[in-house]
Design a protein around this motif. Sequence first.
Motif, PDB file in Angstrom:
ATOM      1  N   LEU A 187       0.834  -1.200   0.000  1.00 10.39           N
ATOM      2  CA  LEU A 187       0.000   0.000   0.000  1.00 10.39           C
ATOM      3  C   LEU A 187       0.875   1.259   0.000  1.00 10.39           C
ATOM      4  O   LEU A 187       0.564   2.241  -0.680  1.00 10.39           O
ATOM      5  N   VAL A 188       1.975   1.224   0.749  1.00  9.51           N
ATOM      6  CA  VAL A 188       2.910   2.360   0.736  1.00  9.51           C
ATOM      7  C   VAL A 188       3.408   2.613  -0.681  1.00  9.51           C
ATOM      8  O   VAL A 188       3.445   3.761  -1.159  1.00  9.51           O
ATOM      9  N   ASP A 189       3.809   1.547  -1.373  1.00 15.77           N
ATOM     10  CA  ASP A 189       4.318   1.696  -2.735  1.00 15.77           C
ATOM     11  C   ASP A 189       3.233   2.198  -3.685  1.00 15.77           C
ATOM     12  O   ASP A 189       3.495   3.054  -4.541  1.00 15.77           O
ATOM     13  N   ASP A 190       2.009   1.706  -3.530  1.00 17.78           N
ATOM     14  CA  ASP A 190       0.916   2.162  -4.383  1.00 17.78           C
ATOM     15  C   ASP A 190       0.646   3.649  -4.198  1.00 17.78           C
ATOM     16  O   ASP A 190       0.379   4.377  -5.171  1.00 17.78           O
ATOM     17  N   LEU A 191       0.727   4.109  -2.957  1.00 19.99           N
ATOM     18  CA  LEU A 191       0.452   5.521  -2.680  1.00 19.99           C
ATOM     19  C   LEU A 191       1.535   6.445  -3.227  1.00 19.99           C
ATOM     20  O   LEU A 191       1.306   7.641  -3.388  1.00 19.99           O
ATOM     21  N   ALA A 192       2.722   5.885  -3.494  1.00 22.22           N
ATOM     22  CA  ALA A 192       3.832   6.699  -3.984  1.00 22.22           C
ATOM     23  C   ALA A 192       3.899   6.767  -5.504  1.00 22.22           C
ATOM     24  O   ALA A 192       4.786   7.439  -6.049  1.00 22.22           O
ATOM     25  N   LYS A 193       2.990   6.088  -6.196  1.00 25.75           N
ATOM     26  CA  LYS A 193       2.982   6.170  -7.656  1.00 25.75           C
ATOM     27  C   LYS A 193       2.710   7.609  -8.084  1.00 25.75           C
ATOM     28  O   LYS A 193       1.822   8.259  -7.550  1.00 25.75           O
ATOM     29  N   SER A 194       3.480   8.083  -9.004  1.00 21.90           N
ATOM     30  CA  SER A 194       3.482   9.465  -9.514  1.00 21.90           C
ATOM     31  C   SER A 194       4.213  10.430  -8.591  1.00 21.90           C
ATOM     32  O   SER A 194       4.282  11.620  -8.869  1.00 21.90           O
ATOM     33  N   TRP A 195       4.761   9.922  -7.479  1.00 26.19           N
ATOM     34  CA  TRP A 195       5.608  10.698  -6.580  1.00 26.19           C
ATOM     35  C   TRP A 195       7.056  10.217  -6.734  1.00 26.19           C
ATOM     36  O   TRP A 195       7.321   9.198  -7.350  1.00 26.19           O
ATOM     37  N   ILE A 196       7.977  10.926  -6.100  1.00 22.21           N
ATOM     38  CA  ILE A 196       9.327  10.409  -5.856  1.00 22.21           C
ATOM     39  C   ILE A 196       9.326   9.846  -4.446  1.00 22.21           C
ATOM     40  O   ILE A 196       9.076  10.587  -3.482  1.00 22.21           O
ATOM     41  N   LEU A 197       9.548   8.545  -4.298  1.00 21.75           N
ATOM     42  CA  LEU A 197       9.577   7.917  -2.973  1.00 21.75           C
ATOM     43  C   LEU A 197      11.000   8.020  -2.437  1.00 21.75           C
ATOM     44  O   LEU A 197      11.896   7.297  -2.857  1.00 21.75           O
ATOM     45  N   ASP A 198      11.201   8.938  -1.506  1.00 20.67           N
ATOM     46  CA  ASP A 198      12.545   9.227  -0.991  1.00 20.67           C
ATOM     47  C   ASP A 198      13.005   8.218   0.052  1.00 20.67           C
ATOM     48  O   ASP A 198      14.176   7.852   0.090  1.00 20.67           O
ATOM     49  N   GLU A 199      12.082   7.799   0.930  1.00 19.53           N
ATOM     50  CA  GLU A 199      12.496   6.931   2.031  1.00 19.53           C
ATOM     51  C   GLU A 199      11.295   6.222   2.640  1.00 19.53           C
ATOM     52  O   GLU A 199      10.226   6.805   2.767  1.00 19.53           O
ATOM     53  N   VAL A 200      11.489   4.961   2.999  1.00 15.07           N
ATOM     54  CA  VAL A 200      10.548   4.232   3.851  1.00 15.07           C
ATOM     55  C   VAL A 200      11.393   3.663   4.989  1.00 15.07           C
ATOM     56  O   VAL A 200      12.196   2.753   4.789  1.00 15.07           O
ATOM     57  N   ALA A 201      11.242   4.229   6.183  1.00 15.58           N
ATOM     58  CA  ALA A 201      12.066   3.843   7.329  1.00 15.58           C
ATOM     59  C   ALA A 201      11.203   3.202   8.402  1.00 15.58           C
ATOM     60  O   ALA A 201      10.107   3.681   8.696  1.00 15.58           O
ATOM     61  N   ALA A 202      11.687   2.120   8.979  1.00 20.40           N
ATOM     62  CA  ALA A 202      10.998   1.478  10.097  1.00 20.40           C
ATOM     63  C   ALA A 202      11.308   2.239  11.379  1.00 20.40           C
ATOM     64  O   ALA A 202      12.449   2.635  11.623  1.00 20.40           O
ATOM     65  N   CYS A 203      10.305   2.455  12.204  1.00 22.36           N
ATOM     66  CA  CYS A 203      10.523   3.095  13.504  1.00 22.36           C
ATOM     67  C   CYS A 203       9.474   2.581  14.481  1.00 22.36           C
ATOM     68  O   CYS A 203       8.534   1.880  14.103  1.00 22.36           O
ATOM     69  N   GLU A 204       9.655   2.906  15.753  1.00 18.92           N
ATOM     70  CA  GLU A 204       8.739   2.458  16.797  1.00 18.92           C
ATOM     71  C   GLU A 204       8.373   3.638  17.682  1.00 18.92           C
ATOM     72  O   GLU A 204       9.110   4.619  17.785  1.00 18.92           O
ATOM     73  N   GLU A 205       7.215   3.534  18.324  1.00 20.91           N
ATOM     74  CA  GLU A 205       6.782   4.590  19.243  1.00 20.91           C
ATOM     75  C   GLU A 205       5.959   3.973  20.363  1.00 20.91           C
ATOM     76  O   GLU A 205       5.143   3.071  20.138  1.00 20.91           O
ATOM     77  N   GLY A 206       6.171   4.453  21.574  1.00 15.92           N
ATOM     78  CA  GLY A 206       5.384   4.008  22.713  1.00 15.92           C
ATOM     79  C   GLY A 206       5.933   2.741  23.334  1.00 15.92           C
ATOM     80  O   GLY A 206       6.924   2.159  22.892  1.00 15.92           O
ATOM     81  N   SER A 207       5.248   2.295  24.380  1.00 18.83           N
ATOM     82  CA  SER A 207       5.741   1.176  25.175  1.00 18.83           C
ATOM     83  C   SER A 207       5.299  -0.179  24.661  1.00 18.83           C
ATOM     84  O   SER A 207       5.798  -1.208  25.116  1.00 18.83           O
ATOM     85  N   LEU A 208       4.365  -0.232  23.708  1.00 21.08           N
ATOM     86  CA  LEU A 208       3.914  -1.531  23.190  1.00 21.08           C
ATOM     87  C   LEU A 208       5.029  -2.327  22.526  1.00 21.08           C
ATOM     88  O   LEU A 208       5.179  -3.507  22.846  1.00 21.08           O
ATOM     89  N   PRO A 209       5.874  -1.807  21.615  1.00 19.17           N
ATOM     90  CA  PRO A 209       5.734  -0.499  20.964  1.00 19.17           C
ATOM     91  C   PRO A 209       4.862  -0.599  19.720  1.00 19.17           C
ATOM     92  O   PRO A 209       4.640  -1.677  19.189  1.00 19.17           O
ATOM     93  N   ARG A 210       4.373   0.586  19.261  1.00 20.93           N
ATOM     94  CA  ARG A 210       3.717   0.633  17.965  1.00 20.93           C
ATOM     95  C   ARG A 210       4.805   0.549  16.903  1.00 20.93           C
ATOM     96  O   ARG A 210       5.808   1.260  16.974  1.00 20.93           O
ATOM     97  N   ARG A 211       4.604  -0.293  15.918  1.00 19.49           N
ATOM     98  CA  ARG A 211       5.581  -0.441  14.844  1.00 19.49           C
ATOM     99  C   ARG A 211       5.091   0.344  13.626  1.00 19.49           C
ATOM    100  O   ARG A 211       3.977   0.122  13.143  1.00 19.49           O
ATOM    101  N   LEU A 212       5.942   1.247  13.169  1.00 18.62           N
ATOM    102  CA  LEU A 212       5.556   2.217  12.148  1.00 18.62           C
ATOM    103  C   LEU A 212       6.477   2.183  10.943  1.00 18.62           C
ATOM    104  O   LEU A 212       7.646   1.791  11.047  1.00 18.62           O
ATOM    105  N   TRP A 213       5.945   2.643   9.834  1.00 20.01           N
ATOM    106  CA  TRP A 213       6.769   3.101   8.727  1.00 20.01           C
ATOM    107  C   TRP A 213       6.693   4.611   8.690  1.00 20.01           C
ATOM    108  O   TRP A 213       5.619   5.204   8.818  1.00 20.01           O
ATOM    109  N   ARG A 214       7.851   5.229   8.519  1.00 20.27           N
ATOM    110  CA  ARG A 214       7.943   6.676   8.296  1.00 20.27           C
ATOM    111  C   ARG A 214       8.295   6.871   6.834  1.00 20.27           C
ATOM    112  O   ARG A 214       9.352   6.442   6.377  1.00 20.27           O
ATOM    113  N   VAL A 215       7.386   7.489   6.117  1.00 18.09           N
ATOM    114  CA  VAL A 215       7.501   7.595   4.660  1.00 18.09           C
ATOM    115  C   VAL A 215       7.741   9.047   4.278  1.00 18.09           C
ATOM    116  O   VAL A 215       7.061   9.950   4.762  1.00 18.09           O
ATOM    117  N   THR A 216       8.706   9.256   3.398  1.00 22.08           N
ATOM    118  CA  THR A 216       8.967  10.579   2.841  1.00 22.08           C
ATOM    119  C   THR A 216       8.859  10.490   1.327  1.00 22.08           C
ATOM    120  O   THR A 216       9.540   9.672   0.695  1.00 22.08           O
TER     121      THR A 216
END
Length: 221
Positions: A187-216
């Motif tokens: 889905l991240v890749d689909d949303l970047a069509k017609s854009w320049i996808l600069d970065e997809v970085a894995a990160c975490e937040e909170g004590s669970l932790p929540r597992r995230l992608w940070r997309v630029t």
Amino acid sequence: MSESEQGLAEGQRAHWQKTYGEHPGMYGEEPSGPAVHAAAVFRAAGAREVLELGAGHGRDALYFAREGFSVMATDFSPVGLEQLREAAVAQNVAGRVTTAVHDVREPLPLPDASVDAVFAHMLLCMALSTQEIHALVAEVRRVLRPGGSFVYTVRHTGDAHYEAGTGHGDDIWEHGGFAVHFFPRGLVDDLAKSWILDEVAACEEGSLPRRLWRVTQTVPR
């Protein structure tokens, strides 16, 4: 929007209104890690104006303002935005912050190519259908100027809460009253069509932790 999607959306709006009302400033005053990253990206690109989607009570919008950006902060919770405005006055940045109550299922209330940068921390992974997410990203692209940057974060399918709680279909799962659309990488890749996808970085937040992608991603010039 189907009747079930409408009901989920209305329930989540009420849930967030209640949550912000009962827990003012619930995320604290310090900016999120993704906001600090985004400010550096925006500054390097020469951005002056930032649109934040899903700003809540404003910890990140206020950080952008303190960093010298002009900020439009939007959220579907009037309670959260009222807390943001009060904090902007207290932090002496009210002149650099405007707010607007807005549901991202609707078109953004801005002209084409009118902002330098857009930020959304865990907004795209709220209770939005895949179709609504695509429509929102198209709106972001519409309002960004050529060369403008979009930094967003989403919880992904490797998160501990994926497939936990009540399933609503379309990778949306509700746990503890919060409904989340967990993103597969495709889905991240689909949303970047017609854009320049600069970065997809894995990160975490909170004590669970929540597992995230940070997309630029960037609008081509």
